[in-house]
Design a protein around this motif. Structure first.
Motif, PDB file in Angstrom:
ATOM      1  N   LEU A  51      -5.146  17.675   5.701  1.00  0.00           N
ATOM      2  CA  LEU A  51      -4.974  16.228   5.669  1.00  0.00           C
ATOM      3  C   LEU A  51      -4.934  15.696   7.096  1.00  0.00           C
ATOM      4  O   LEU A  51      -4.385  16.330   7.996  1.00  0.00           O
ATOM      5  CB  LEU A  51      -3.690  15.854   4.935  1.00  0.00           C
ATOM      6  N   ALA A  52      -5.502  14.522   7.300  1.00  0.00           N
ATOM      7  CA  ALA A  52      -5.527  13.921   8.633  1.00  0.00           C
ATOM      8  C   ALA A  52      -5.657  12.416   8.503  1.00  0.00           C
ATOM      9  O   ALA A  52      -6.269  11.911   7.550  1.00  0.00           O
ATOM     10  CB  ALA A  52      -6.686  14.483   9.460  1.00  0.00           C
ATOM     11  N   ALA A  53      -5.090  11.702   9.455  1.00  0.00           N
ATOM     12  CA  ALA A  53      -5.260  10.255   9.487  1.00  0.00           C
ATOM     13  C   ALA A  53      -6.746   9.932   9.587  1.00  0.00           C
ATOM     14  O   ALA A  53      -7.505  10.649  10.247  1.00  0.00           O
ATOM     15  CB  ALA A  53      -4.509   9.670  10.685  1.00  0.00           C
ATOM     16  N   PRO A  54      -7.210   8.870   8.928  1.00  0.00           N
ATOM     17  CA  PRO A  54      -8.644   8.557   8.944  1.00  0.00           C
ATOM     18  C   PRO A  54      -9.254   8.493  10.340  1.00  0.00           C
ATOM     19  O   PRO A  54     -10.394   8.919  10.539  1.00  0.00           O
ATOM     20  CB  PRO A  54      -8.701   7.199   8.237  1.00  0.00           C
ATOM     21  N   ALA A  55      -8.500   8.002  11.320  1.00  0.00           N
ATOM     22  CA  ALA A  55      -9.043   7.890  12.680  1.00  0.00           C
ATOM     23  C   ALA A  55      -9.300   9.247  13.309  1.00  0.00           C
ATOM     24  O   ALA A  55     -10.083   9.351  14.261  1.00  0.00           O
ATOM     25  CB  ALA A  55      -8.092   7.083  13.553  1.00  0.00           C
ATOM     26  N   GLU A  90       0.826  -1.206   0.000  1.00  0.00           N
ATOM     27  CA  GLU A  90       0.000   0.000   0.000  1.00  0.00           C
ATOM     28  C   GLU A  90       0.861   1.257   0.000  1.00  0.00           C
ATOM     29  O   GLU A  90       0.569   2.227  -0.713  1.00  0.00           O
ATOM     30  CB  GLU A  90      -0.925  -0.011   1.219  1.00  0.00           C
ATOM     31  N   ARG A  91       1.900   1.244   0.782  1.00  0.00           N
ATOM     32  CA  ARG A  91       2.786   2.412   0.831  1.00  0.00           C
ATOM     33  C   ARG A  91       3.488   2.625  -0.518  1.00  0.00           C
ATOM     34  O   ARG A  91       3.652   3.760  -0.960  1.00  0.00           O
ATOM     35  CB  ARG A  91       3.811   2.254   1.951  1.00  0.00           C
ATOM     36  N   PHE A  92       3.887   1.520  -1.157  1.00  0.00           N
ATOM     37  CA  PHE A  92       4.521   1.653  -2.461  1.00  0.00           C
ATOM     38  C   PHE A  92       3.534   2.219  -3.474  1.00  0.00           C
ATOM     39  O   PHE A  92       3.896   3.080  -4.296  1.00  0.00           O
ATOM     40  CB  PHE A  92       5.037   0.295  -2.933  1.00  0.00           C
ATOM     41  N   ALA A  93       2.285   1.766  -3.419  1.00  0.00           N
ATOM     42  CA  ALA A  93       1.279   2.288  -4.340  1.00  0.00           C
ATOM     43  C   ALA A  93       1.046   3.777  -4.112  1.00  0.00           C
ATOM     44  O   ALA A  93       0.909   4.556  -5.067  1.00  0.00           O
ATOM     45  CB  ALA A  93      -0.024   1.509  -4.166  1.00  0.00           C
ATOM     46  N   THR A 141      -5.083   8.248  -1.078  1.00  0.00           N
ATOM     47  CA  THR A 141      -4.346   9.042  -2.065  1.00  0.00           C
ATOM     48  C   THR A 141      -5.149   9.172  -3.359  1.00  0.00           C
ATOM     49  O   THR A 141      -5.213  10.249  -3.957  1.00  0.00           O
ATOM     50  CB  THR A 141      -2.982   8.410  -2.355  1.00  0.00           C
ATOM     51  N   ARG A 142      -5.760   8.076  -3.780  1.00  0.00           N
ATOM     52  CA  ARG A 142      -6.584   8.142  -4.986  1.00  0.00           C
ATOM     53  C   ARG A 142      -7.695   9.169  -4.840  1.00  0.00           C
ATOM     54  O   ARG A 142      -7.979   9.945  -5.761  1.00  0.00           O
ATOM     55  CB  ARG A 142      -7.183   6.771  -5.293  1.00  0.00           C
ATOM     56  N   ALA A 143      -8.321   9.213  -3.661  1.00  0.00           N
ATOM     57  CA  ALA A 143      -9.397  10.183  -3.430  1.00  0.00           C
ATOM     58  C   ALA A 143      -8.858  11.611  -3.444  1.00  0.00           C
ATOM     59  O   ALA A 143      -9.484  12.524  -4.006  1.00  0.00           O
ATOM     60  CB  ALA A 143     -10.095   9.881  -2.105  1.00  0.00           C
ATOM     61  N   LEU A 144      -7.686  11.818  -2.859  1.00  0.00           N
ATOM     62  CA  LEU A 144      -7.104  13.162  -2.838  1.00  0.00           C
ATOM     63  C   LEU A 144      -6.798  13.656  -4.246  1.00  0.00           C
ATOM     64  O   LEU A 144      -6.964  14.846  -4.555  1.00  0.00           O
ATOM     65  CB  LEU A 144      -5.831  13.180  -1.997  1.00  0.00           C
ATOM     66  N   LEU A 145      -6.349  12.771  -5.105  1.00  0.00           N
ATOM     67  CA  LEU A 145      -5.972  13.179  -6.455  1.00  0.00           C
ATOM     68  C   LEU A 145      -7.179  13.584  -7.295  1.00  0.00           C
ATOM     69  O   LEU A 145      -7.020  14.143  -8.381  1.00  0.00           O
ATOM     70  CB  LEU A 145      -5.202  12.049  -7.139  1.00  0.00           C
ATOM     71  N   GLU A 146      -8.377  13.345  -6.773  1.00  0.00           N
ATOM     72  CA  GLU A 146      -9.595  13.815  -7.450  1.00  0.00           C
ATOM     73  C   GLU A 146      -9.947  15.245  -7.057  1.00  0.00           C
ATOM     74  O   GLU A 146     -10.844  15.846  -7.649  1.00  0.00           O
ATOM     75  CB  GLU A 146     -10.773  12.887  -7.099  1.00  0.00           C
ATOM     76  N   GLU A 147      -9.255  15.794  -6.074  1.00  0.00           N
ATOM     77  CA  GLU A 147      -9.522  17.166  -5.640  1.00  0.00           C
ATOM     78  C   GLU A 147      -9.125  18.159  -6.736  1.00  0.00           C
ATOM     79  O   GLU A 147      -8.126  17.946  -7.430  1.00  0.00           O
ATOM     80  CB  GLU A 147      -8.724  17.494  -4.375  1.00  0.00           C
ATOM     81  N   PRO A 148      -9.868  19.260  -6.889  1.00  0.00           N
ATOM     82  CA  PRO A 148      -9.412  20.328  -7.794  1.00  0.00           C
ATOM     83  C   PRO A 148      -8.081  20.897  -7.323  1.00  0.00           C
ATOM     84  O   PRO A 148      -7.667  20.700  -6.169  1.00  0.00           O
ATOM     85  CB  PRO A 148     -10.535  21.373  -7.686  1.00  0.00           C
ATOM     86  N   ALA A 149      -7.401  21.598  -8.196  1.00  0.00           N
ATOM     87  CA  ALA A 149      -6.087  22.151  -7.869  1.00  0.00           C
ATOM     88  C   ALA A 149      -6.171  23.130  -6.703  1.00  0.00           C
ATOM     89  O   ALA A 149      -7.186  23.814  -6.512  1.00  0.00           O
ATOM     90  CB  ALA A 149      -5.499  22.844  -9.094  1.00  0.00           C
ATOM     91  N   PRO A 199      -0.505   7.050   4.194  1.00  0.00           N
ATOM     92  CA  PRO A 199       0.338   6.366   3.208  1.00  0.00           C
ATOM     93  C   PRO A 199       0.099   4.864   3.164  1.00  0.00           C
ATOM     94  O   PRO A 199       0.351   4.222   2.136  1.00  0.00           O
ATOM     95  CB  PRO A 199       1.756   6.699   3.682  1.00  0.00           C
ATOM     96  N   ALA A 200      -0.389   4.298   4.252  1.00  0.00           N
ATOM     97  CA  ALA A 200      -0.642   2.861   4.313  1.00  0.00           C
ATOM     98  C   ALA A 200      -1.984   2.479   3.704  1.00  0.00           C
ATOM     99  O   ALA A 200      -2.327   1.286   3.660  1.00  0.00           O
ATOM    100  CB  ALA A 200      -0.575   2.377   5.757  1.00  0.00           C
ATOM    101  N   ARG A 201      -2.742   3.469   3.236  1.00  0.00           N
ATOM    102  CA  ARG A 201      -4.032   3.202   2.584  1.00  0.00           C
ATOM    103  C   ARG A 201      -4.051   3.979   1.277  1.00  0.00           C
ATOM    104  O   ARG A 201      -4.402   5.162   1.236  1.00  0.00           O
ATOM    105  CB  ARG A 201      -5.186   3.598   3.498  1.00  0.00           C
ATOM    106  N   SER A 202      -3.664   3.324   0.190  1.00  0.00           N
ATOM    107  CA  SER A 202      -3.525   4.012  -1.088  1.00  0.00           C
ATOM    108  C   SER A 202      -4.849   4.567  -1.594  1.00  0.00           C
ATOM    109  O   SER A 202      -4.869   5.497  -2.406  1.00  0.00           O
ATOM    110  CB  SER A 202      -2.919   3.076  -2.131  1.00  0.00           C
ATOM    111  N   SER A 203      -5.974   4.029  -1.102  1.00  0.00           N
ATOM    112  CA  SER A 203      -7.275   4.553  -1.517  1.00  0.00           C
ATOM    113  C   SER A 203      -7.445   6.009  -1.095  1.00  0.00           C
ATOM    114  O   SER A 203      -8.134   6.777  -1.779  1.00  0.00           O
ATOM    115  CB  SER A 203      -8.404   3.709  -0.922  1.00  0.00           C
TER     116      SER A 203
END
Length: 374
Positions: A66-70, A3-6, A95-103, A89-93
């Motif tokens: 940004l904050a840890a999910p907990a 997950e961290r590598f992803a 990161t995927r959600a963040l990359l959908e944010e507008p600039a 970083p241990a949950r690549s999902s």
């Protein structure tokens, strides 16, 4: 590791792909602001002075933290109208959600500058961080580097100084709306929360000291309530083997927020829970051994909160001058591991009477004595 590598692969490829086309600017009137980091609970809460300052300076901006999910439940009431976005970083999902944010127009990076790469991947036009992080590649995408303070100062205030201008008004518990929470058993009497857990054994106080403190508080009319994190129940057994006093375990952070908000006192080691006590406005005594009571102190922003640090002002082996990989002459802390330190003598040096005296002071700060009548 997968997950961290992803996570790393997505961030690096996105940041590098956008390096040539990235629109840079000074973002004088930013509409979207990002605070990027990957910090533990206490450090995340210490970003509040920056969040408050951004809101004061940019009242109509969309601020994303940004904050840890907990930690997200703590921000469900949207203090300072901030949006807390899940990142781990241990949950690549996440990161995927963040990359959908507008600039983003402006980004602040707190602590580790490697997260400037994440800010770049999120197309931040202007990235601000503290100078001096190592190795240098961490800061490749930083547009504006500012030094840490040359004089002793709380870390939260130093982070707030990443944004020019006057400080935000000092913190008040009214600034943090109560988070929603699931029902849980709450004490009905006047109680004190004694949180015995810590992120490392080197921040733990001796069980017999906790036991003495609990007994003393009980004689002063405060019902002790033991608290610890998941898996730390054996610590409570050591502090109170006879189970004289009630326990609060397995609470999520929103429930813990409400538990602390209703308490007359919180005593905790230098952990995220001690910082949460600041947020709730609970009279709090933080037990400091290896950590720096200056770096983690109230500083300017938290100055009106009834919160006090207890511990030796100097200790021979509290001699490291590193803060987030930057060397600062005035910092005195210890980040040694249990392999390097056999026992936390700095925590053992904290006397019960010193904690009791501090507890009386912070309680008095919340409930000042009425003036004498004539």
């Amino acid at each position: 590791m997968g997950e961290r590598f992803a996570t790393r692969a997505r961030v690096v490829s996105r940041a590098l792909a956008g390096a040539l086309s990235r629109r840079r600017g000074d973002a004088r009137e930013p509409r979207r602001v990002l605070v990027a980091h990957n910090l533990l609970l206490g450090d995340t809460l210490m970003l509040t002075p920056l969040i408050a300052k951004i809101r004061a300076r940019l009242p109509s901006a969309d601020i994303a933290l940004l904050a840890a999910p907990a930690y997200l439940p703590l921000y469900s009431g949207r203090p300072y109208a901030v949006r807390a976005l899940a990142f781990s970083p241990a949950r690549s999902s996440t990161t995927r959600a963040l990359l959908e944010e507008p600039a983003f127009d402006l980004a602040f990076v707190a602590g580790d500058n490697r997260y400037s790469w994440l800010a770049a991947a999120l197309r931040a036009r202007h990235i601000v961080a503290h100078a001096g992080d190592r190795p240098a590649w961490k800061s490749w995408f930083v547009d504006e580097s500012l030094p840490y303070a040359r004089e002793p100062q709380a870390w939260g205030d130093m982070v707030a100084d990443l944004l020019d201008g006057d400080d935000a008004p000092p913190y008040s518990p009214r600034d943090w709306p109560a988070p929603g929470t699931a029902p849980f058993d709450r004490p009905s009497s006047c109680y004190a929360v004694l949180h015995v857990g810590a992120s490392t054994p080197l921040k733990r106080w001796l069980p017999e000291r906790w036991q003495m403190l609990a007994s003393a508080l009980a004689t002063e009319g405060l019902e002790p309530l033991w608290s610890a994190g998941p898996g730390e129940e054996p610590l409570l057994d050591a502090c109170d083997p006879a189970r004289r006093f009630a326990r609060a375990t397995r609470l999520d952070l929103a429930q813990l927020w409400h538990l602390l908000r209703g308490a007359e006192l919180l005593v905790a080691p230098d952990t995220g829970v001690a910082h949460l006590g600041r947020v709730t406005g609970t009279p709090t005594v933080g037990l400091f051994g290896p950590g720096s009571a200056v770096v983690c102190g109230r500083g300017r922003f938290w100055r009106d909160v009834p919160w006090e640090a207890v511990g030796a002002k100097t200790f021979p082996c509290r001699d490291q001058r590193i803060l987030f990989r930057r060397e600062l002459d005035w910092v005195r802390r210890c980040g040694r591991s249990t392999a390097e330190c056999a026992e936390p003598r700095c925590m053992h040096a904290i006397a019960v009477e010193s904690v009791l005296e501090a507890a009386r002071r912070v309680r008095l700060a919340r409930h000042p004595e009425p003036p004498p009548t004539r």
